[in-house]
Design a protein around this motif. Structure first.
Motif, short mmCIF file in Angstrom:
data_model
loop_
_atom_site.label_atom_id
_atom_site.label_comp_id
_atom_site.label_asym_id
_atom_site.label_seq_id
_atom_site.Cartn_x
_atom_site.Cartn_y
_atom_site.Cartn_z
N HIS A 253 69.39 -33.15 16.63
CA HIS A 253 70.20 -32.08 16.07
C HIS A 253 70.14 -32.09 14.54
O HIS A 253 70.02 -31.05 13.90
N LEU A 254 70.22 -33.28 13.97
CA LEU A 254 70.31 -33.40 12.52
C LEU A 254 69.07 -32.84 11.84
O LEU A 254 69.16 -32.20 10.78
N GLY A 255 67.91 -33.07 12.43
CA GLY A 255 66.69 -32.53 11.86
C GLY A 255 66.71 -31.01 11.82
O GLY A 255 66.27 -30.39 10.84
N PHE A 256 67.23 -30.40 12.89
CA PHE A 256 67.35 -28.95 12.96
C PHE A 256 68.31 -28.43 11.90
O PHE A 256 68.02 -27.48 11.17
N TRP A 257 69.47 -29.08 11.78
CA TRP A 257 70.45 -28.64 10.78
C TRP A 257 69.92 -28.78 9.37
O TRP A 257 70.15 -27.91 8.53
N ASN A 258 69.21 -29.86 9.11
CA ASN A 258 68.63 -30.04 7.78
C ASN A 258 67.62 -28.95 7.46
O ASN A 258 67.57 -28.44 6.33
N ARG A 259 66.79 -28.60 8.43
CA ARG A 259 65.82 -27.53 8.20
C ARG A 259 66.51 -26.22 7.88
O ARG A 259 66.10 -25.49 6.95
N GLU A 260 67.55 -25.89 8.64
CA GLU A 260 68.25 -24.63 8.41
C GLU A 260 68.94 -24.63 7.05
O GLU A 260 68.95 -23.60 6.36
N TRP A 261 69.54 -25.75 6.67
CA TRP A 261 70.20 -25.83 5.37
C TRP A 261 69.20 -25.68 4.23
O TRP A 261 69.38 -24.86 3.33
N ASN A 262 68.14 -26.46 4.27
CA ASN A 262 67.18 -26.45 3.16
C ASN A 262 66.38 -25.16 3.09
O ASN A 262 66.11 -24.64 2.00
N LYS A 263 66.00 -24.62 4.24
CA LYS A 263 65.17 -23.42 4.25
C LYS A 263 65.97 -22.16 3.96
O LYS A 263 65.50 -21.25 3.27
N HIS A 264 67.20 -22.11 4.47
CA HIS A 264 67.98 -20.88 4.37
C HIS A 264 69.33 -21.06 3.67
O HIS A 264 69.64 -20.35 2.72
N GLY A 265 70.14 -21.98 4.18
CA GLY A 265 71.52 -22.07 3.72
C GLY A 265 71.67 -22.27 2.23
O GLY A 265 72.53 -21.65 1.59
N ALA A 266 70.84 -23.11 1.65
CA ALA A 266 70.95 -23.40 0.22
C ALA A 266 70.65 -22.18 -0.64
O ALA A 266 71.02 -22.13 -1.81
N CYS A 267 69.98 -21.18 -0.05
CA CYS A 267 69.68 -19.95 -0.78
C CYS A 267 70.89 -19.03 -0.86
O CYS A 267 70.84 -17.99 -1.53
N GLY A 268 71.99 -19.39 -0.20
CA GLY A 268 73.16 -18.52 -0.14
C GLY A 268 74.20 -18.76 -1.20
O GLY A 268 75.31 -18.24 -1.10
N TYR A 269 73.88 -19.55 -2.22
CA TYR A 269 74.83 -19.77 -3.32
C TYR A 269 74.99 -18.47 -4.12
O TYR A 269 74.00 -17.77 -4.35
N PRO A 270 76.18 -18.07 -4.54
CA PRO A 270 77.43 -18.82 -4.55
C PRO A 270 78.33 -18.61 -3.34
O PRO A 270 79.35 -19.28 -3.23
N THR A 271 77.98 -17.68 -2.42
CA THR A 271 78.84 -17.50 -1.24
C THR A 271 78.90 -18.79 -0.44
O THR A 271 79.97 -19.19 0.05
N ILE A 272 77.77 -19.46 -0.30
CA ILE A 272 77.70 -20.77 0.33
C ILE A 272 77.66 -21.81 -0.79
O ILE A 272 76.71 -21.88 -1.55
N ARG A 273 78.71 -22.61 -0.90
CA ARG A 273 78.84 -23.50 -2.07
C ARG A 273 77.96 -24.74 -1.98
O ARG A 273 77.44 -25.20 -2.98
N ASN A 274 77.84 -25.30 -0.78
CA ASN A 274 77.07 -26.53 -0.61
C ASN A 274 76.76 -26.72 0.87
O ASN A 274 77.14 -25.89 1.70
N ASP A 275 76.11 -27.83 1.22
CA ASP A 275 75.70 -28.03 2.61
C ASP A 275 76.88 -28.13 3.57
O ASP A 275 76.89 -27.51 4.64
#
Length: 228
Positions: free
Chosen positions: A105-127
């Motif tokens: 699971h953790l590998g999947f979550w890391n991929r989603e965070w690094n590939k997509h989630g981190a691009c959502g700043y400032p609405t998404i503040r951090n991981d």
């Protein structure tokens, strides 16, 4: 140089600086909240799922996106650890499993965070905020596609549905806005694989999903004969 021309140049330079700064910190127009139907996702994957899938729509990802279709990818290379998400790990494993390999699971979550989630700043503040936001959307805000369809008496019973049935049911659950559907043909039958709900860039309200798979795409859902 005249005073009027000087004021004009200064104003234009200031506007350009603001545009550059805003584009570097925002860079997206809306969010796609995509959920995958586990059995269909497994059937569509070249490698068989390691564990039996559940008849549920679970999270694929929350993706900041642009109206002009330009993609935002790989905005971070940080690693999320179980220690950091220990208070929400159980919830994540329920709503956001790695369907293809439940031991990672953790590998999947890391991929989603690094590939997509981190691009959502400032609405998404951090991981951590990224994962907390998804939990809130799926559970608290009731954006669970399985539940939305169930309320419209559409259950994962292997029946054939029309695109209109599915879309109308989802629209009722998201204030009349248009979702995006992804289908794929497997063994002569077209399955509903994913449903995407779209929200504005602040994640405050639903919007019509602006882009759909074009006619002729292997992911385009037909008008009729969709298996769910």
């Amino acid at each position: 140089m005249g005073t009027t021309r000087m004021v004009y140049i200064v104003t234009m330079l200031f506007s350009l600086i603001v545009l550059i700064l805003s584009s570097s910190t925002v860079g997206y127009d809306y969010f796609q909240f995509t959920q995958q139907y586990q059995p269909a996702a497994c059937n569509s994957n070249p490698t068989p799922c390691k564990d039996p899938p559940d008849k549920l729509f679970t999270v694929h990802g929350l993706w900041p996106s642009n109206m002009n279709r330009s993609e935002l990818f790989n905005c971070s290379s940080s690693n999320v650890t179980y220690a950091k998400i220990q208070n929400i790990r159980t919830q994540l494993e329920m709503i956001w499993p790695n369907v293809f390999n439940r031991k990672n699971h953790l590998g999947f979550w890391n991929r989603e965070w690094n590939k997509h989630g981190a691009c959502g700043y400032p609405t998404i503040r951090n991981d951590l905020h990224y994962f907390q936001t998804v939990i809130k959307m799926y559970i608290t805000q009731k954006q669970n596609v399985s539940d939305i369809l169930s309320k419209a008496k559409i259950e994962p019973d292997g029946n054939i549905r029309t695109q209109k049935e599915i879309v109308d049911a989802i629209r009722k659950g998201i204030h009349g806005k248009e979702p995006n559907l992804k289908c794929q043909k497997n063994t002569q039958m077209t399955e509903l694989v994913e449903v995407t709900l779209c929200s504005d860039g602040n994640l405050k309200q639903f919007i019509d999903c602006p882009h759909h798979f074009p006619n002729g795409s292997r992911h385009n859902c037909p008008t009729n004969h969709i298996l769910y």
